[in-house]
Write a protein that holds these residues in place. Sequence first.
Motif, short mmCIF file in Angstrom:
data_model
loop_
_atom_site.label_atom_id
_atom_site.label_comp_id
_atom_site.label_asym_id
_atom_site.label_seq_id
_atom_site.Cartn_x
_atom_site.Cartn_y
_atom_site.Cartn_z
N ARG A 183 -12.01 -0.13 5.23
CA ARG A 183 -10.44 0.09 4.89
C ARG A 183 -10.31 -1.91 4.59
NH1 ARG A 183 -4.94 0.53 7.88
NH2 ARG A 183 -3.20 0.13 6.38
N ASP A 236 -0.37 5.26 1.72
CA ASP A 236 0.29 5.38 2.88
C ASP A 236 0.82 6.57 3.01
OD1 ASP A 236 -3.10 5.55 3.96
OD2 ASP A 236 -2.51 3.37 5.02
N SER A 263 -6.37 2.10 1.49
CA SER A 263 -5.00 3.05 2.38
C SER A 263 -5.83 3.70 2.97
CB SER A 263 -4.48 4.01 1.30
OG SER A 263 -4.34 5.05 0.89
N GLU A 264 -4.68 4.20 3.93
CA GLU A 264 -6.39 4.96 5.41
C GLU A 264 -6.12 6.24 5.33
OE1 GLU A 264 -8.86 6.07 8.31
OE2 GLU A 264 -8.19 3.89 7.93
N ASP A 283 -11.71 0.16 0.69
CA ASP A 283 -9.35 1.03 0.42
C ASP A 283 -8.86 0.26 0.69
OD1 ASP A 283 -9.12 2.99 -2.53
OD2 ASP A 283 -7.23 2.86 -1.13
N LEU A 314 -9.26 6.90 2.58
CA LEU A 314 -10.33 6.76 3.53
C LEU A 314 -10.94 7.99 4.05
CD1 LEU A 314 -10.73 3.02 4.31
CD2 LEU A 314 -11.57 4.24 2.67
N ASN A 337 1.18 -0.67 -0.18
CA ASN A 337 -0.28 -0.06 0.39
C ASN A 337 1.10 1.54 -0.06
OD1 ASN A 337 -2.26 1.97 0.38
ND2 ASN A 337 -2.34 1.39 2.60
N TYR A 393 -17.65 3.93 4.80
CA TYR A 393 -15.97 3.88 3.81
C TYR A 393 -16.21 2.99 5.29
CZ TYR A 393 -16.62 7.34 0.94
OH TYR A 393 -17.29 8.67 -0.22
#
Length: 247
Positions: free
Chosen positions: A94, A7, A74-75, A72, A78, A4, A92
């Motif tokens: 994660r 992030d 990626s925090e 998604d 989001l 990822n 939403y």
Amino acid sequence: MKENKYDDPGFFENYSRMPRSVEGLNAAGEWEVFRNLLPPLQNKRVLDLGCGFGWHCRYVMEQQAASVIGMDLSEKMLEQARLRNGGPGITYLREAMEDIDFPPGSFDVVLSSLALHYSEHYDLICRKIFDCLSAGGHFVFSTEHPVFTAIAAQDWYLDAAGQRLHWPVDHYQDQGRRTTRFLDTDVVKYHRTVATLINGLLDAGFMITRVEEPKPSPAVLEKYPEMKDETRRPIFILIAAQKPSTV
């Protein structure tokens, strides 16, 4: 956790400055074609895989969908999605695309924009999407075109003066992992042939209803003249598929 890059603070800062990050769907050269592939969304239950900043989720609810779940890995993505494109009916979560585990028939429409080329497990995702769709449900997605992903460099062949001569295609049949540069960062993507993209859907049980290789519209080119070379080769492929009404 799957890989990822989004992030990573530096990568995310660069991504956040891209036109499609700042201005949303209207800055996405392929959006007009993608939108036309979507079925009517009114009262539909929708899943957006790789939702990013949530622009598609916002559009879905503007079309009076019943609900949409944006997922998604990626925090940071989001966080921005909740800030910019939150609202009633939008949830939403994660989670990686490969790990979805919804009950059968949970959704009427699944969409995914420019996310599947980050996953190693395309066939698995197709099967999971098929299972969580209702009978007659739709799956519409965009991904980087195999012409674009074949060579890891993902760049033009230049002459001595630095002018773009052509887009090279090589190792097309050598499918799998590519480490490429995107926003000054090494990013892992996965190259698949057009046949693999189509057959993964067919093997999962889908019917293919439309395939598009869009280029920027005149309106987009007028606003973003730097995209003129995107008319010389496809950068994205868009596919619409449907689960049979009786399975």
